[in-house]
Motif scaffolding. Sequence first.
Motif, mmCIF file in Angstrom:
data_model
loop_
_atom_site.group_PDB
_atom_site.id
_atom_site.type_symbol
_atom_site.label_atom_id
_atom_site.label_comp_id
_atom_site.label_asym_id
_atom_site.label_seq_id
_atom_site.Cartn_x
_atom_site.Cartn_y
_atom_site.Cartn_z
ATOM 1 N N LYS A 119 13.337 17.081 -31.200
ATOM 2 C CA LYS A 119 13.197 17.272 -29.764
ATOM 3 C C LYS A 119 12.432 16.094 -29.162
ATOM 4 O O LYS A 119 11.464 15.614 -29.738
ATOM 5 C CB LYS A 119 12.460 18.572 -29.464
ATOM 6 C CG LYS A 119 13.228 19.824 -29.888
ATOM 7 C CD LYS A 119 12.470 21.083 -29.520
ATOM 8 C CE LYS A 119 13.263 22.323 -29.930
ATOM 9 N NZ LYS A 119 12.531 23.584 -29.582
ATOM 10 N N ILE A 120 12.894 15.650 -28.005
ATOM 11 C CA ILE A 120 12.235 14.554 -27.301
ATOM 12 C C ILE A 120 11.618 15.099 -26.022
ATOM 13 O O ILE A 120 12.317 15.724 -25.211
ATOM 14 C CB ILE A 120 13.223 13.426 -26.966
ATOM 15 C CG1 ILE A 120 13.830 12.862 -28.250
ATOM 16 C CG2 ILE A 120 12.535 12.308 -26.205
ATOM 17 C CD1 ILE A 120 14.797 11.739 -28.021
ATOM 18 N N SER A 121 10.334 14.872 -25.833
ATOM 19 C CA SER A 121 9.650 15.386 -24.653
ATOM 20 C C SER A 121 10.106 14.655 -23.398
ATOM 21 O O SER A 121 10.681 13.558 -23.450
ATOM 22 C CB SER A 121 8.134 15.214 -24.821
ATOM 23 O OG SER A 121 7.794 13.835 -24.835
ATOM 24 N N MET A 122 9.862 15.270 -22.258
ATOM 25 C CA MET A 122 10.211 14.662 -20.977
ATOM 26 C C MET A 122 9.444 13.361 -20.767
ATOM 27 O O MET A 122 9.952 12.425 -20.143
ATOM 28 C CB MET A 122 9.915 15.639 -19.843
ATOM 29 C CG MET A 122 10.828 16.870 -19.822
ATOM 30 S SD MET A 122 12.580 16.415 -19.702
ATOM 31 C CE MET A 122 12.603 15.594 -18.101
ATOM 32 N N THR A 123 8.219 13.301 -21.294
ATOM 33 C CA THR A 123 7.426 12.076 -21.164
ATOM 34 C C THR A 123 8.093 10.916 -21.895
ATOM 35 O O THR A 123 8.181 9.804 -21.368
ATOM 36 C CB THR A 123 6.008 12.286 -21.722
ATOM 37 O OG1 THR A 123 5.375 13.358 -21.021
ATOM 38 C CG2 THR A 123 5.170 11.019 -21.570
ATOM 39 N N LYS A 124 8.594 11.181 -23.104
ATOM 40 C CA LYS A 124 9.269 10.133 -23.861
ATOM 41 C C LYS A 124 10.566 9.696 -23.171
ATOM 42 O O LYS A 124 10.890 8.509 -23.136
ATOM 43 C CB LYS A 124 9.566 10.608 -25.281
ATOM 44 C CG LYS A 124 8.317 10.790 -26.130
ATOM 45 C CD LYS A 124 8.664 11.312 -27.504
ATOM 46 C CE LYS A 124 7.398 11.557 -28.322
ATOM 47 N NZ LYS A 124 7.698 12.162 -29.650
ATOM 48 N N LEU A 125 11.303 10.671 -22.635
ATOM 49 C CA LEU A 125 12.532 10.329 -21.925
ATOM 50 C C LEU A 125 12.232 9.483 -20.690
ATOM 51 O O LEU A 125 12.928 8.505 -20.401
ATOM 52 C CB LEU A 125 13.274 11.607 -21.516
ATOM 53 C CG LEU A 125 13.987 12.370 -22.644
ATOM 54 C CD1 LEU A 125 14.553 13.678 -22.118
ATOM 55 C CD2 LEU A 125 15.101 11.516 -23.239
ATOM 56 N N ALA A 126 11.179 9.878 -19.951
ATOM 57 C CA ALA A 126 10.800 9.115 -18.758
ATOM 58 C C ALA A 126 10.341 7.710 -19.128
ATOM 59 O O ALA A 126 10.689 6.727 -18.457
ATOM 60 C CB ALA A 126 9.701 9.854 -18.000
#
Length: 294
Positions: A119-126
Amino acid sequence: MNKTVGISCAVGAAFIYGFAPLLAKIAYMDGCNTITLTFFRSLISFPVMFAILKTKKIPIKVSRKDFFTLIILSFLGAFATGLMLYGAYNYISVGLTTCIHYVYPVLVALVCVLFFKEKISMTKLAAMGLSIIGLLSFLEGDLQVNFIGIALALGSGIAYAAFLVVMDKTEIKHLHPFLISFYCASVASVCLFIFGTATNQIVYHIAPRGWVLMFVMAMGVSVIANSITPIAVKNVGPTVTAILGMFEPIISVILGILFLKEAFTFRSVVGCILVILSVVMLTLERDKTNEKLE
């Protein structure tokens, strides 16, 4: 797992890698070429890594399974990535090469999500999104298309993405970082010598400055950066290591301005800010995680 160490190693490696384009460009002016540079960079670092292992009393022998994994890892990282990346500099600019090469963080994230169910957090995606936008900002006035150069730069990104995933998803990451670098340097030296000899591309008549630059790259890239990258992958994983690696083009841009007289535009400033912001976001996410654990 120590995220502070991991992030520090990832940024440190990116900082060192950022010097490579400038040194390579100058070495090419002194009679060097892609095969020669990559070969001697690995060959020069080989005895240094061997001496470090002996001094630290680290066994060189590994299991058969680890040996074959190291062969694959060495081919992807020290051989294929370096060969194609430095080769791209001969056809397209440093900025365009860097932007295309940096497809690898996206590829690493996709592989980890699709094949390893991470799973990739929203912070990493941003952070990834900001970094990509920042890299695209460096393309102003840099759109001369050469399909060989683009193919080489893209291939280097794919190879490095595979390198990071293999390192993280196998038992290799538990080996000593200097041992990994030692095998990478030895395998790359053999592969490049065979390839360079067969294609008659290894040259020895190089200006003294060129030899000095290759020695500097061997110590900086092959010995230091290649040794702290496994530490980063072990402590923060391949996705975060890949995103933090986007700090590298900032160094390349700054050095290009200082030594190659490349233009520094408003878009370049914005690009640098966005990449730095992505690094800050990942660092803050680390802090919040530590707070929850406490």
